[in-house]
Design a protein around this motif. Structure first.
Motif, PDB file in Angstrom:
ATOM      1  N   GLY A  59       0.795  -1.215   0.000  1.00  0.00           N
ATOM      2  CA  GLY A  59       0.000   0.000   0.000  1.00  0.00           C
ATOM      3  C   GLY A  59       0.825   1.261   0.000  1.00  0.00           C
ATOM      4  O   GLY A  59       2.044   1.249   0.165  1.00  0.00           O
ATOM      5  N   SER A  60       0.136   2.367  -0.195  1.00  0.00           N
ATOM      6  CA  SER A  60       0.717   3.705  -0.164  1.00  0.00           C
ATOM      7  C   SER A  60      -0.187   4.582   0.684  1.00  0.00           C
ATOM      8  O   SER A  60      -1.406   4.376   0.720  1.00  0.00           O
ATOM      9  N   GLY A  61       0.400   5.574   1.357  1.00  0.00           N
ATOM     10  CA  GLY A  61      -0.407   6.409   2.233  1.00  0.00           C
ATOM     11  C   GLY A  61      -0.010   7.864   2.188  1.00  0.00           C
ATOM     12  O   GLY A  61       1.096   8.213   1.756  1.00  0.00           O
ATOM     13  N   ALA A  62      -0.909   8.707   2.653  1.00  0.00           N
ATOM     14  CA  ALA A  62      -0.643  10.141   2.719  1.00  0.00           C
ATOM     15  C   ALA A  62      -1.608  10.793   3.694  1.00  0.00           C
ATOM     16  O   ALA A  62      -2.697  10.275   3.958  1.00  0.00           O
ATOM     17  N   TYR A  63      -1.191  11.944   4.221  1.00  0.00           N
ATOM     18  CA  TYR A  63      -2.023  12.736   5.111  1.00  0.00           C
ATOM     19  C   TYR A  63      -2.742  13.828   4.317  1.00  0.00           C
ATOM     20  O   TYR A  63      -2.309  14.219   3.226  1.00  0.00           O
ATOM     21  N   GLY A  64      -3.813  14.318   4.902  1.00  0.00           N
ATOM     22  CA  GLY A  64      -4.533  15.406   4.254  1.00  0.00           C
ATOM     23  C   GLY A  64      -5.613  15.946   5.156  1.00  0.00           C
ATOM     24  O   GLY A  64      -5.509  15.896   6.383  1.00  0.00           O
ATOM     25  N   SER A  65      -6.679  16.435   4.534  1.00  0.00           N
ATOM     26  CA  SER A  65      -7.775  16.999   5.306  1.00  0.00           C
ATOM     27  C   SER A  65      -9.091  16.730   4.598  1.00  0.00           C
ATOM     28  O   SER A  65      -9.148  16.576   3.371  1.00  0.00           O
ATOM     29  N   PHE A  66     -10.138  16.679   5.388  1.00  0.00           N
ATOM     30  CA  PHE A  66     -11.506  16.603   4.880  1.00  0.00           C
ATOM     31  C   PHE A  66     -12.195  17.903   5.242  1.00  0.00           C
ATOM     32  O   PHE A  66     -12.170  18.325   6.414  1.00  0.00           O
ATOM     33  N   THR A  67     -12.818  18.545   4.265  1.00  0.00           N
ATOM     34  CA  THR A  67     -13.513  19.809   4.488  1.00  0.00           C
ATOM     35  C   THR A  67     -14.977  19.655   4.110  1.00  0.00           C
ATOM     36  O   THR A  67     -15.297  19.171   3.017  1.00  0.00           O
ATOM     37  N   PRO A 307       4.065  10.862   4.115  1.00  0.00           N
ATOM     38  CA  PRO A 307       4.633  10.413   5.390  1.00  0.00           C
ATOM     39  C   PRO A 307       6.141  10.621   5.415  1.00  0.00           C
ATOM     40  O   PRO A 307       6.806  10.609   4.369  1.00  0.00           O
ATOM     41  N   ASP A 308       6.691  10.794   6.600  1.00  0.00           N
ATOM     42  CA  ASP A 308       8.140  10.893   6.759  1.00  0.00           C
ATOM     43  C   ASP A 308       8.803   9.521   6.791  1.00  0.00           C
ATOM     44  O   ASP A 308       9.971   9.392   6.439  1.00  0.00           O
ATOM     45  N   ASN A 309       8.058   8.512   7.246  1.00  0.00           N
ATOM     46  CA  ASN A 309       8.639   7.176   7.375  1.00  0.00           C
ATOM     47  C   ASN A 309       7.585   6.147   6.986  1.00  0.00           C
ATOM     48  O   ASN A 309       6.539   6.048   7.639  1.00  0.00           O
ATOM     49  N   TYR A 310       7.868   5.391   5.943  1.00  0.00           N
ATOM     50  CA  TYR A 310       6.868   4.470   5.396  1.00  0.00           C
ATOM     51  C   TYR A 310       6.432   3.427   6.417  1.00  0.00           C
ATOM     52  O   TYR A 310       5.245   3.173   6.614  1.00  0.00           O
ATOM     53  N   ALA A 312       6.616   3.328   9.767  1.00  0.00           N
ATOM     54  CA  ALA A 312       5.932   3.835  10.948  1.00  0.00           C
ATOM     55  C   ALA A 312       4.528   4.337  10.630  1.00  0.00           C
ATOM     56  O   ALA A 312       3.607   4.182  11.441  1.00  0.00           O
ATOM     57  N   GLU A 313       4.354   4.922   9.436  1.00  0.00           N
ATOM     58  CA  GLU A 313       3.109   5.622   9.164  1.00  0.00           C
ATOM     59  C   GLU A 313       2.197   4.933   8.162  1.00  0.00           C
ATOM     60  O   GLU A 313       0.989   5.173   8.172  1.00  0.00           O
ATOM     61  N   VAL A 314       2.741   4.097   7.295  1.00  0.00           N
ATOM     62  CA  VAL A 314       1.911   3.407   6.308  1.00  0.00           C
ATOM     63  C   VAL A 314       1.786   1.924   6.649  1.00  0.00           C
ATOM     64  O   VAL A 314       0.680   1.379   6.710  1.00  0.00           O
ATOM     65  N   GLU A 315       2.922   1.287   6.894  1.00  0.00           N
ATOM     66  CA  GLU A 315       2.878  -0.142   7.192  1.00  0.00           C
ATOM     67  C   GLU A 315       2.205  -0.401   8.539  1.00  0.00           C
ATOM     68  O   GLU A 315       1.471  -1.382   8.692  1.00  0.00           O
ATOM     69  N   GLN A 316       2.427   0.452   9.523  1.00  0.00           N
ATOM     70  CA  GLN A 316       1.836   0.244  10.845  1.00  0.00           C
ATOM     71  C   GLN A 316       0.464   0.886  10.993  1.00  0.00           C
ATOM     72  O   GLN A 316      -0.155   0.750  12.057  1.00  0.00           O
TER      73      GLN A 316
END
Length: 487
Positions: A59-67, A307-310, A312-316
């Protein structure tokens, strides 16, 4: 700014005297067990891979916002929808489903589309796919289904025979199979596909009134799919095509966006839906036609930070559809009911007892519970008691809590076999008939190539399902299989 690298230490902060040479008994002698730095490095290296997900492994991940862009407070009291313009931090993980972590991003496969909303009332996880339906309607079939999509226990190879054997004996899968082998079975990256909560959920307003809902996310980037030959080429030349595309787009400021919608069905509509249409409104293999339940706009999701670290933030990242906030609820959808248990249980095994304390999983609002101890107890409650005082007078519960009045239940408890009773063909046929002739041709070509080495009995059974959906559908697959045999 200083460019001096930080001092190397052990994980406990103890300075490392030498990270190039192990302690040994003499120049040529055996190594000493007291070399804790060596032991710690090897121990951690041996444990650097947590068990990969059984499904959605890559998988791949990213942060963002919902408005919020439209008022839906008549349907829900959930605070994240309280007013137009309100923004909520989000994390999104996209994935392929059947492949391992090292598989290609361009395989023909559904795509996972999981969103986390860090709300003021806790985390809301909307864990769905890029398709509005699924292969099965009862979670007891899920382990068997997934085993057929993985590797043969003898050859350790993917097996078309296993896949089609399952699908041919489970005609409820026909709707999703039709979507899978269409052009949308190989999206061109994650930015150019839609997302769906897929299941039926519920929303509860401030008056305690419930509606059933389905969640839709429509890409603002436009739908783009890969033709079969291009998908195969990329699998060999750029197997990380989708991850690369997502990461690089966000890095250059080309932030992907999705419009969020709901479909709404009242309880009164649901009570008569099956009698009127032949479809159970809580059946995950079916969709709600837009003519009956038009999409209602809600807001926009924007992804704007990698993410800064795959790891820590995507795999976990550990999602669960059980994570709903006040103003939301579940439904009698059998597959959803199974996932409410299965996802959290999988995270306990895969990431650990205290996985909810990891930064990517941790609620952004204050939280307090009595779950203590276990491995990696990051937030363990300090000196506070680890129990809740019991009130002998009770708590005056009402319904499911948070204003949800609960469901009226009907019938006798038992195991119900819907095979032969439910309509598994009309919606698959409708999907086929929606496609232009060139897309129908690619669909049936993709299916014929996927089925060409499958046993004749399975082929004939599956062709029968295609024919029931639409005679032209079955005829095209039959003809193309015959051409492949003769060729």
């Amino acid at each position: 700014m200083s460019t001096t690298p930080p001092r190397l230490t052990t994980a406990s902060g103890i300075p490392v005297a030498d990270h190039q040479n192990s302690l040994s008994a003499g120049r040529r002698g055996p190594l000493l067990l007291q070399d804790f730095h060596l032991i710690e490095k090897l121990q951690h290296f041996n444990r650097e891979r947590i068990p990969e997900r059984v499904v959605h492994a890559k998988g791949s991940g990213a942060y963002g916002s919902f408005t919020v862009t439209h008022d839906i407070t008549r349907y829900t009291s959930a605070k994240l929808f309280a007013q137009v313009g309100q923004a909520t931090e989000t994390f999104v993980r996209f994935s392929t489903v059947g492949g391992e972590r090292g598989s290609a991003d361009t395989e023909r496969d559904p795509r996972g589309f999981a969103l986390r909303f860090y709300t003021e009332d806790g985390n809301w996880d909307l864990v769905g796919n890029n398709t509005p339906m699924f292969f099965i309607k009862d979670p007891i079939k899920f382990p068997d289904f997934v085993h057929t999509q993985k590797r043969d226990p003898q050859t350790n190879l993917k097996s078309a025979q296993m896949m089609w054997d399952f699908w041919s004996h489970a005609p409820e899968s026909l709707h999703q199979v039709t979507m899978l082998f269409s052009d949308r079975g190989t999206p061109d990256g994650y930015r150019h596909m839609d997302g769906f909560g897929s299941h039926t959920y519920s929303l509860i307003n401030a008056a305690g009134e419930r509606v059933w809902v389905k969640w839709h996310l429509k890409t603002q980037q436009g739908i783009k799919n890969l033709m079969a030959d291009e998908a195969a080429r990329l699998a060999g030349t750029d197997p990380d095509h989708a991850q690369r595309d997502l990461f690089e787009a966000i890095a250059r400021g080309d932030f992907p966006r999705w419009n969020v919608y709901i479909q709404v069905m009242t309880e009164a509509q649901a009570d008569t839906w099956e009698q009127r249409t032949g479809w159970n409104p809580f059946d995950l293999t079916k969709v709600w036609p837009h003519a009956d339940c038009p999409r209602i706009p809600v807001g926009v999701v924007t992804l704007n930070r990698n993410p800064d670290n795959y790891h820590a933030e995507v795999e976990q990242a550990a999602f669960s559809p059980a994570n709903l906030v006040p103003g939301m609820g579940y439904s009698p959808d059998k597959m959803l009911q199974g996932r409410l248990f299965a996802y959290h249980d999988a995270q306990l095994y895969r990431v650990g007892t205290n996985h909810q304390h990891l930064p990517v999983n941790r609620a952004r609002c204050p939280f307090h519970h009595q779950q203590r101890d276990g491995a990696m107890a990051i937030a363990n409650g300090g000196a506070a008691p680890n129990y809740e005082t019991v009130n002998a007078a009770g708590t005056a519960p009402s319904g499911f809590g948070h204003g949800d009045p609960g469901w009226a239940l009907h019938g006798v408890a038992g195991r119900y076999d819907e095979r032969g009773e439910s309509d598994d063909f009309t919606q698959a046929g409708n999907l086929f008939r929606l496609m232009p002739p060139d897309a129908q041709d690619r669909l049936t070509t993709n299916i014929a190539h996927a089925m060409q080495h499958v046993s004749d009995d399975v082929q004939q059974l599956q062709i029968g399902h295609f024919t029931k959906a639409d005679p032209a559908y079955g005829a095209a697959v039959r003809r193309k299989l015959a051409d492949l045999r003769e060729g």
